[in-house]
Design a protein around this motif. Structure first.
Motif, PDB file in Angstrom:
ATOM      1  N   VAL A 226      19.427   2.542  20.419  1.00  0.00           N
ATOM      2  CA  VAL A 226      18.666   2.107  19.253  1.00  0.00           C
ATOM      3  C   VAL A 226      17.539   3.104  19.014  1.00  0.00           C
ATOM      4  O   VAL A 226      16.990   3.674  19.967  1.00  0.00           O
ATOM      5  CB  VAL A 226      18.130   0.671  19.453  1.00  0.00           C
ATOM      6  CG1 VAL A 226      17.210   0.568  20.645  1.00  0.00           C
ATOM      7  CG2 VAL A 226      17.468   0.140  18.197  1.00  0.00           C
ATOM      8  N   ARG A 227      17.216   3.308  17.740  1.00  0.00           N
ATOM      9  CA  ARG A 227      16.154   4.248  17.390  1.00  0.00           C
ATOM     10  C   ARG A 227      15.144   3.581  16.470  1.00  0.00           C
ATOM     11  O   ARG A 227      15.495   2.959  15.469  1.00  0.00           O
ATOM     12  CB  ARG A 227      16.747   5.462  16.661  1.00  0.00           C
ATOM     13  CG  ARG A 227      17.545   6.383  17.546  1.00  0.00           C
ATOM     14  CD  ARG A 227      16.689   7.270  18.386  1.00  0.00           C
ATOM     15  NE  ARG A 227      15.880   8.174  17.578  1.00  0.00           N
ATOM     16  CZ  ARG A 227      14.909   8.938  18.057  1.00  0.00           C
ATOM     17  NH1 ARG A 227      14.586   8.883  19.340  1.00  0.00           N
ATOM     18  NH2 ARG A 227      14.235   9.738  17.255  1.00  0.00           N
TER      19      ARG A 227
ATOM     20  N   ASP B 145      23.129   1.427  17.480  1.00  0.00           N
ATOM     21  CA  ASP B 145      24.498   1.908  17.522  1.00  0.00           C
ATOM     22  C   ASP B 145      25.474   0.744  17.438  1.00  0.00           C
ATOM     23  O   ASP B 145      25.263  -0.310  18.037  1.00  0.00           O
ATOM     24  CB  ASP B 145      24.708   2.668  18.840  1.00  0.00           C
ATOM     25  CG  ASP B 145      25.965   3.506  18.835  1.00  0.00           C
ATOM     26  OD1 ASP B 145      26.483   3.788  17.743  1.00  0.00           O
ATOM     27  OD2 ASP B 145      26.411   3.895  19.927  1.00  0.00           O
ATOM     28  N   GLY B 146      26.545   0.939  16.688  1.00  0.00           N
ATOM     29  CA  GLY B 146      27.575  -0.084  16.584  1.00  0.00           C
ATOM     30  C   GLY B 146      28.716   0.423  15.732  1.00  0.00           C
ATOM     31  O   GLY B 146      28.662   1.530  15.197  1.00  0.00           O
ATOM     32  N   ALA B 147      29.772  -0.376  15.604  1.00  0.00           N
ATOM     33  CA  ALA B 147      30.882  -0.002  14.735  1.00  0.00           C
ATOM     34  C   ALA B 147      30.339   0.308  13.345  1.00  0.00           C
ATOM     35  O   ALA B 147      30.752   1.261  12.688  1.00  0.00           O
ATOM     36  CB  ALA B 147      31.892  -1.139  14.679  1.00  0.00           C
TER      37      ALA B 147
ATOM     38  N   GLU C 282      15.522   8.387   6.168  1.00  0.00           N
ATOM     39  CA  GLU C 282      15.356   8.710   7.589  1.00  0.00           C
ATOM     40  C   GLU C 282      16.600   8.391   8.413  1.00  0.00           C
ATOM     41  O   GLU C 282      16.778   8.931   9.516  1.00  0.00           O
ATOM     42  CB  GLU C 282      14.170   7.918   8.156  1.00  0.00           C
ATOM     43  CG  GLU C 282      12.811   8.378   7.661  1.00  0.00           C
ATOM     44  CD  GLU C 282      12.445   9.751   8.204  1.00  0.00           C
ATOM     45  OE1 GLU C 282      12.404   9.909   9.427  1.00  0.00           O
ATOM     46  OE2 GLU C 282      12.235  10.662   7.389  1.00  0.00           O
ATOM     47  N   LEU C 283      17.439   7.504   7.919  1.00  0.00           N
ATOM     48  CA  LEU C 283      18.570   7.014   8.708  1.00  0.00           C
ATOM     49  C   LEU C 283      19.484   8.110   9.261  1.00  0.00           C
ATOM     50  O   LEU C 283      19.826   8.075  10.452  1.00  0.00           O
ATOM     51  CB  LEU C 283      19.398   6.034   7.883  1.00  0.00           C
ATOM     52  CG  LEU C 283      19.021   4.558   7.979  1.00  0.00           C
ATOM     53  CD1 LEU C 283      19.905   3.739   7.040  1.00  0.00           C
ATOM     54  CD2 LEU C 283      19.140   4.049   9.399  1.00  0.00           C
ATOM     55  N   PRO C 284      19.926   9.090   8.457  1.00  0.00           N
ATOM     56  CA  PRO C 284      20.876  10.076   8.990  1.00  0.00           C
ATOM     57  C   PRO C 284      20.376  10.803  10.241  1.00  0.00           C
ATOM     58  O   PRO C 284      21.145  11.013  11.191  1.00  0.00           O
ATOM     59  CB  PRO C 284      21.068  11.039   7.818  1.00  0.00           C
ATOM     60  CG  PRO C 284      20.782  10.216   6.610  1.00  0.00           C
ATOM     61  CD  PRO C 284      19.683   9.298   7.015  1.00  0.00           C
TER      62      PRO C 284
ATOM     63  N   GLU D  45      20.687  11.370  16.201  1.00  0.00           N
ATOM     64  CA  GLU D  45      20.068  11.349  17.533  1.00  0.00           C
ATOM     65  C   GLU D  45      20.762  10.320  18.423  1.00  0.00           C
ATOM     66  O   GLU D  45      20.946  10.556  19.624  1.00  0.00           O
ATOM     67  CB  GLU D  45      18.578  11.035  17.420  1.00  0.00           C
ATOM     68  CG  GLU D  45      17.846  10.873  18.743  1.00  0.00           C
ATOM     69  CD  GLU D  45      17.864  12.112  19.640  1.00  0.00           C
ATOM     70  OE1 GLU D  45      17.523  11.971  20.835  1.00  0.00           O
ATOM     71  OE2 GLU D  45      18.213  13.217  19.170  1.00  0.00           O
ATOM     72  N   ILE D  46      21.158   9.189  17.864  1.00  0.00           N
ATOM     73  CA  ILE D  46      21.919   8.200  18.637  1.00  0.00           C
ATOM     74  C   ILE D  46      23.221   8.826  19.136  1.00  0.00           C
ATOM     75  O   ILE D  46      23.608   8.659  20.297  1.00  0.00           O
ATOM     76  CB  ILE D  46      22.194   6.943  17.787  1.00  0.00           C
ATOM     77  CG1 ILE D  46      20.925   6.086  17.686  1.00  0.00           C
ATOM     78  CG2 ILE D  46      23.342   6.116  18.382  1.00  0.00           C
ATOM     79  CD1 ILE D  46      21.041   4.904  16.737  1.00  0.00           C
ATOM     80  N   GLU D  47      23.898   9.567  18.266  1.00  0.00           N
ATOM     81  CA  GLU D  47      25.151  10.229  18.658  1.00  0.00           C
ATOM     82  C   GLU D  47      24.918  11.263  19.762  1.00  0.00           C
ATOM     83  O   GLU D  47      25.715  11.391  20.691  1.00  0.00           O
ATOM     84  CB  GLU D  47      25.793  10.873  17.428  1.00  0.00           C
ATOM     85  CG  GLU D  47      26.307   9.851  16.422  1.00  0.00           C
ATOM     86  CD  GLU D  47      26.712  10.467  15.090  1.00  0.00           C
ATOM     87  OE1 GLU D  47      26.446  11.681  14.893  1.00  0.00           O
ATOM     88  OE2 GLU D  47      27.282   9.747  14.265  1.00  0.00           O
ATOM     89  N   ARG D  48      23.798  12.001  19.651  1.00  0.00           N
ATOM     90  CA  ARG D  48      23.466  12.995  20.683  1.00  0.00           C
ATOM     91  C   ARG D  48      23.254  12.312  22.029  1.00  0.00           C
ATOM     92  O   ARG D  48      23.757  12.758  23.067  1.00  0.00           O
ATOM     93  CB  ARG D  48      22.197  13.757  20.292  1.00  0.00           C
ATOM     94  CG  ARG D  48      21.824  14.869  21.288  1.00  0.00           C
ATOM     95  CD  ARG D  48      20.397  15.359  21.107  1.00  0.00           C
ATOM     96  NE  ARG D  48      19.422  14.404  21.604  1.00  0.00           N
ATOM     97  CZ  ARG D  48      19.033  14.317  22.893  1.00  0.00           C
ATOM     98  NH1 ARG D  48      19.584  15.099  23.800  1.00  0.00           N
ATOM     99  NH2 ARG D  48      18.121  13.441  23.263  1.00  0.00           N
TER     100      ARG D  48
END
Length: 214
Positions: A56-57, A74-76, A100-102, A107-110
């Motif tokens: 979560v961010r 993070d989620g589906a 800001e979301l993208p 960063e969540i993906e990283r």
């Protein structure tokens, strides 16, 4: 000042003792990284449960990055929680959050790639999930986490934190099946103000703690 907790490990051990009294059968422990991981590691150890992450961010206000106006988990489908009152007080728009979301999803993906090394999430469908952080301030990040977690169909969600404001504890009880908070305070500053040692948890520490519990 009198500290409530020595550090996150101390908080985790004390939280684990409280959770053991709940008699939770066959749980999965999910940590909110990074600061929630050392706390959750102690909980998972005591409950003899698998440890995983719920990424979560926090989305901070434009001039106050530590002040959460929203959070994405993070989620589906990434779950978004917006603190509309704080958003209004900061004079910030929903368009700002959308813009800001993208970057935060990237960063969540990283972090997912770094921490989990391609390992799939621990299944939680039909399980009791103990969701752990090192504390709650505004509740925005944990609300996003709960929404993302519900997409994965756990049987029960138990929110477990060492410290939180009384108002947030009361509000969050309606969003989970059980809530364990060691210290519920009427006056609340930053989470770190209640720890003697509250250094930043590193990526390396997160990876090491996950490896210990794998």
């Amino acid at each position: 000042m009198e500290w409530l907790f020595e550090d996150r490990v101390d908080a985790g051990r004390r939280l684990a003792r409280a959770l053991l009294q709940r008699g939770i059968a066959d749980p999965v422990v999910l940590a909110l990284p990074r600061g929630g991981v050392p706390v959750a590691a102690e909980v998972a150890k005591a409950l003899k449960a698998p440890l995983d992450l719920l990424l979560v961010r926090k989305i901070g206000a434009p001039d106050q990055p530590e002040l959460a106006v929203a959070a994405v988990a993070d989620g589906a489908e990434p779950a978004l929680a917006i603190d509309e009152q704080t958003l209004a007080l900061c004079g910030t728009s929903l368009e700002y959050v959308t813009g800001e979301l993208p970057a935060h999803i990237k960063e969540i993906e990283r972090r997912r790639a770094l921490y989990l090394k391609g390992r799939p999430p621990v299944p939680v469908d039909g399980k009791t999930v103990v969701l752990v952080d090192d504390g709650i301030a505004t509740g925005t990040t944990v609300r996003a986490a709960i929404r993302a977690l519900r997409q994965r169909h756990p049987a029960r969600v138990v929110l477990a934190v060492p410290v939180a404001p009384a108002t947030e504890v009361q509000a969050l009880r309606a969003e989970v099946d059980d809530l364990v908070c060691l210290e519920t305070l009427d006056w609340f500053g930053a989470v770190g103000a209640h720890y003697r040692h509250f250094g930043q948890t590193s990526d390396e520490e997160v990876v090491a703690l996950l490896k210990e519990r794998s």
